[in-house]
Write an enzyme that holds these catalytic residues in place. Structure first.
Site, PDB file in Angstrom:
ATOM      1  N   ILE A 191       0.824  -1.213   0.000  1.00 25.58           N
ATOM      2  CA  ILE A 191       0.000   0.000   0.000  1.00 25.58           C
ATOM      3  C   ILE A 191       0.862   1.268   0.000  1.00 25.58           C
ATOM      4  CG2 ILE A 191      -0.311   0.330   2.500  1.00 25.58           C
ATOM      5  CD1 ILE A 191      -3.329   0.563   1.946  1.00 25.58           C
TER       6      ILE A 191
ATOM      7  N   ASN B 154      11.598  -8.998   6.870  1.00 24.56           N
ATOM      8  CA  ASN B 154      11.930  -8.292   8.106  1.00 24.56           C
ATOM      9  C   ASN B 154      11.472  -9.141   9.285  1.00 24.56           C
ATOM     10  OD1 ASN B 154      12.875  -6.077   6.634  1.00 24.56           O
ATOM     11  ND2 ASN B 154      10.845  -5.147   6.533  1.00 24.56           N
TER      12      ASN B 154
ATOM     13  N   HIS C 188       5.770 -12.148   5.986  1.00 28.17           N
ATOM     14  CA  HIS C 188       5.649 -11.661   4.617  1.00 28.17           C
ATOM     15  C   HIS C 188       7.016 -11.443   4.012  1.00 28.17           C
ATOM     16  CE1 HIS C 188       5.549  -8.182   7.360  1.00 28.17           C
ATOM     17  NE2 HIS C 188       6.228  -7.534   6.429  1.00 28.17           N
TER      18      HIS C 188
HETATM   19  P1  AMP Z   1       7.078  -4.746   7.497  1.00 26.23           P
HETATM   20  O1  AMP Z   1       7.672  -3.452   7.953  1.00 26.23           O
HETATM   21  O2  AMP Z   1       8.107  -5.694   6.926  1.00 26.23           O
HETATM   22  O3  AMP Z   1       6.210  -5.384   8.564  1.00 26.23           O
HETATM   23  O4  AMP Z   1       6.178  -4.390   6.264  1.00 26.23           O
HETATM   24  C1  AMP Z   1       4.820  -4.166   6.336  1.00 26.23           C
HETATM   25  C2  AMP Z   1       4.405  -3.630   4.982  1.00 26.23           C
HETATM   26  O5  AMP Z   1       3.008  -3.777   4.864  1.00 26.23           O
HETATM   27  C3  AMP Z   1       4.722  -2.155   4.770  1.00 26.23           C
HETATM   28  O6  AMP Z   1       5.548  -2.005   3.603  1.00 26.23           O
HETATM   29  C4  AMP Z   1       3.340  -1.513   4.574  1.00 26.23           C
HETATM   30  O7  AMP Z   1       3.354  -0.476   3.616  1.00 26.23           O
HETATM   31  C5  AMP Z   1       2.515  -2.695   4.111  1.00 26.23           C
HETATM   32  N1  AMP Z   1       1.086  -2.622   4.375  1.00 26.23           N
HETATM   33  C6  AMP Z   1       0.465  -2.264   5.516  1.00 26.23           C
HETATM   34  N2  AMP Z   1      -0.878  -2.346   5.397  1.00 26.23           N
HETATM   35  C7  AMP Z   1      -1.115  -2.784   4.129  1.00 26.23           C
HETATM   36  C8  AMP Z   1      -2.298  -3.064   3.377  1.00 26.23           C
HETATM   37  N3  AMP Z   1      -3.512  -2.928   3.895  1.00 26.23           N
HETATM   38  N4  AMP Z   1      -2.161  -3.471   2.099  1.00 26.23           N
HETATM   39  C9  AMP Z   1      -0.939  -3.618   1.542  1.00 26.23           C
HETATM   40  N5  AMP Z   1       0.218  -3.379   2.202  1.00 26.23           N
HETATM   41  C10 AMP Z   1       0.127  -2.951   3.470  1.00 26.23           C
END
Ligand code: AMP
Ligand code: ZN
Length: 114
Positions: free
Chosen positions: A31, A87, A100
């Site tokens: 996002i 991460n 993820h």
């Molecule tokens: P992390 O910091 O590795 O936990 O990454 C989490 C990622 O999830 C970040 O890059 C956010 O931009 C992404 N994110 C959070 N909410 C959503 C969502 N609803 N849809 C898609 N990506 C998201």
């Protein structure tokens, strides 16, 4: 998991832009992309972090890497190059506690964080 955002996306309860889906994983656009291609790949099963992967669940990583290859080819970044990142926990920059894999590409990546 009931309130987990990535579980909700995996279940199709939140309209995300899905890029790829198999019976075990789903991939969708981040996002807040930090690169022209920024896709997240998640297991459909809720696993909080990389460190919570039990030995009998390790196959999911292969499935996730396979998806990363497919996405890189489909997005046209396979040859030029890209980065795959997981991460882990707060010091690793993990904000969402559902395992993820980030796939970043489409520009020259300059530092460790993309
Ligand atoms: P992390 O910091 O590795 O936990 O990454 C989490 C990622 O999830 C970040 O890059 C956010 O931009 C992404 N994110 C959070 N909410 C959503 C969502 N609803 N849809 C898609 N990506 C998201
Ligand atoms: Zn979850």
């Amino acid at each position: 998991m009931e309130d987990c955002i990535f579980c909700k996306i995996a279940r199709g309860e939140i309209p995300g832009s899905k890029v790829l889906e198999t019976d075990k994983i789903v991939a969708f656009n981040d996002i807040h992309p930090v690169a022209p291609v920024h896709v997240l790949i998640v297991p459909k099963e809720h696993i909080s972090t990389f460190m919570d992967l039990q030995e009998n669940k390790m196959d999911i990583l292969g499935e996730m890497y396979r998806a990363a290859q497919k996405i890189a080819r489909e997005k046209g970044i396979a040859e030029k190059g890209f980065r795959v990142t997981v991460n882990v926990n707060p010091d690793g920059g993990q904000l969402i506690f559902h395992l993820h894999m980030h796939v970043f590409g489409g520009r020259k990546l300059t530092d460790a964080m993309g």
